[in-house]
Design an enzyme around this catalytic site. Sequence first.
Site, mmCIF file in Angstrom:
data_model
loop_
_atom_site.group_PDB
_atom_site.id
_atom_site.type_symbol
_atom_site.label_atom_id
_atom_site.label_comp_id
_atom_site.label_asym_id
_atom_site.label_seq_id
_atom_site.Cartn_x
_atom_site.Cartn_y
_atom_site.Cartn_z
ATOM 1 N N ASP A 1 0.365 3.954 5.920
ATOM 2 C CA ASP A 1 0.650 3.557 4.544
ATOM 3 C C ASP A 1 0.359 4.695 3.558
ATOM 4 O O ASP A 1 1.257 5.302 3.009
ATOM 5 C CB ASP A 1 -0.162 2.312 4.176
ATOM 6 C CG ASP A 1 0.498 1.029 4.660
ATOM 7 O OD1 ASP A 1 1.730 0.954 4.630
ATOM 8 O OD2 ASP A 1 -0.217 0.098 5.047
ATOM 9 N N GLY B 1 -8.474 21.288 20.376
ATOM 10 C CA GLY B 1 -8.050 22.571 19.829
ATOM 11 C C GLY B 1 -8.709 23.728 20.559
ATOM 12 O O GLY B 1 -9.287 23.564 21.639
ATOM 13 N N GLY B 2 -8.659 24.891 19.925
ATOM 14 C CA GLY B 2 -9.196 26.093 20.557
ATOM 15 C C GLY B 2 -10.709 26.087 20.694
ATOM 16 O O GLY B 2 -11.264 26.773 21.546
ATOM 17 N N GLU C 1 1.026 -0.898 8.783
ATOM 18 C CA GLU C 1 0.204 0.281 9.038
ATOM 19 C C GLU C 1 0.071 0.600 10.517
ATOM 20 O O GLU C 1 0.408 1.687 10.974
ATOM 21 C CB GLU C 1 -1.199 0.053 8.426
ATOM 22 C CG GLU C 1 -2.261 1.039 8.833
ATOM 23 C CD GLU C 1 -1.988 2.439 8.338
ATOM 24 O OE1 GLU C 1 -2.073 3.372 9.145
ATOM 25 O OE2 GLU C 1 -1.685 2.612 7.155
ATOM 26 N N GLN D 1 0.774 -1.244 0.000
ATOM 27 C CA GLN D 1 0.000 0.000 0.000
ATOM 28 C C GLN D 1 0.805 1.293 0.000
ATOM 29 O O GLN D 1 0.495 2.212 -0.760
ATOM 30 C CB GLN D 1 -0.972 0.031 1.194
ATOM 31 C CG GLN D 1 -1.866 1.256 1.177
ATOM 32 C CD GLN D 1 -2.842 1.357 2.334
ATOM 33 O OE1 GLN D 1 -3.438 2.402 2.555
ATOM 34 N NE2 GLN D 1 -3.036 0.299 3.082
#
Length: 416
Positions: A174, A249-250, A145, A24
């Site tokens: 991959d 996050g914010g 993977e 892959q």
Amino acid sequence: MTGTTGTPSKALEGIRVLDMTHVQSGPSATQLLAWLGADVVKLEAPSGDITRKQLRDLPDVDSLYFTMLNCNKRSITLNTKTERGKEILTELIRRSDVMVENFGPGAVDRMGFTWDRIQEINPRIVYASIKGFGEGPYTNFKAYEVVAQAMGGSMSTTGFEDGPPLATGAQIGDSGTGVHAVAGILAALFQRENTGRGQRVNVAMQHAVLNLCRVKLRDQQRLAHGPLAEYPNEDFGTEVPRSGNASGGGQPGWAVKCAPGGPNDYVYVIVQPVGWQPISELIGRPELADDPEWATPEARLPKLNKMFQLIEEWSSTLPKWEVLEKLNAHNIPCGPILSTKEIIEDSSLVANEMVVTVPHPERGEFMTVGSPLKLSDSPVEVSSSPLLGQHNEEVYIGELGLGDEEVRLLKSNGVI
């Protein structure tokens, strides 16, 4: 911009890629190069890429695993362990602009094709290698993977706080590495315009995953200054914890349940400061818009779990598409959790040529993911993956100038 035939030209038209990749990570890279217009010649052992036979859904035809990673390529077979095979490989390298491989460490060197030797054959070639790891104690680890996810920071930060580390369904080890390899190859081709020289491009799966997990390294450093307020976790140690579906996050986000409660009946909702007032009205709690306990992001941060619980009490009574409609009407960032079935049947993805149906000489047809790279002057038409050795005569006789009789002998001697 059109070519001499009047058909649109492609970004990488005239670039020849010798594709010595399998499974892959490598094929995902060379398929993108093919979609950008390169002539990608997939060199396979006479037995073929192992994925032709893996995870088959139909007997005796190339698997979807193979077809979905090898569109728009040509296939030739060659036994590079034979002397004649090595001579032919030398000629193929001489005629190529790019060579890509993802064998185990040192495999191509052992064939007799070190980087020094390859440069002697063709000083202009860009030689790209995808490996599991960089130089060091992990170099010879078997790379898969989920091993790359484990060692690149993804698994330790994916899942819920009270559960085990989890793999993500996105193939960031991959295909994620394949995209990084394409960036390196394109940069090397561009630099060659100035220097006239090719160069070595190395990309490791662990490194690509780490690049995709950089925000978690951001948060690892922030931990030195105290708990991460954007995370719903109550306890913090010395490592970034798993935090479920939190955005980290914010702007806080979470996947909230919808009716009727199936495995993918969820909508992911992000609560921006301007979104709190309309959300409080939608959920039937308008008084929370002005309540000092809830009115500001600072007030809400310590009780993110409770906030999303309140939203979920409302969303769980409605189908996800209705929840989506109501939230979008107020410009609240959100998205439905789309199942694989919903994605493959999504008319907009079909219209955007991201889910495409491709004719195949033995399957009839198959569905695959189209090119996510949309270039105005380099349109992509996805064509079928090649059958094993389909282009042997085209390449060996038509392009390398071998005689018909020699090609027949090469086949009978197991060289091709």
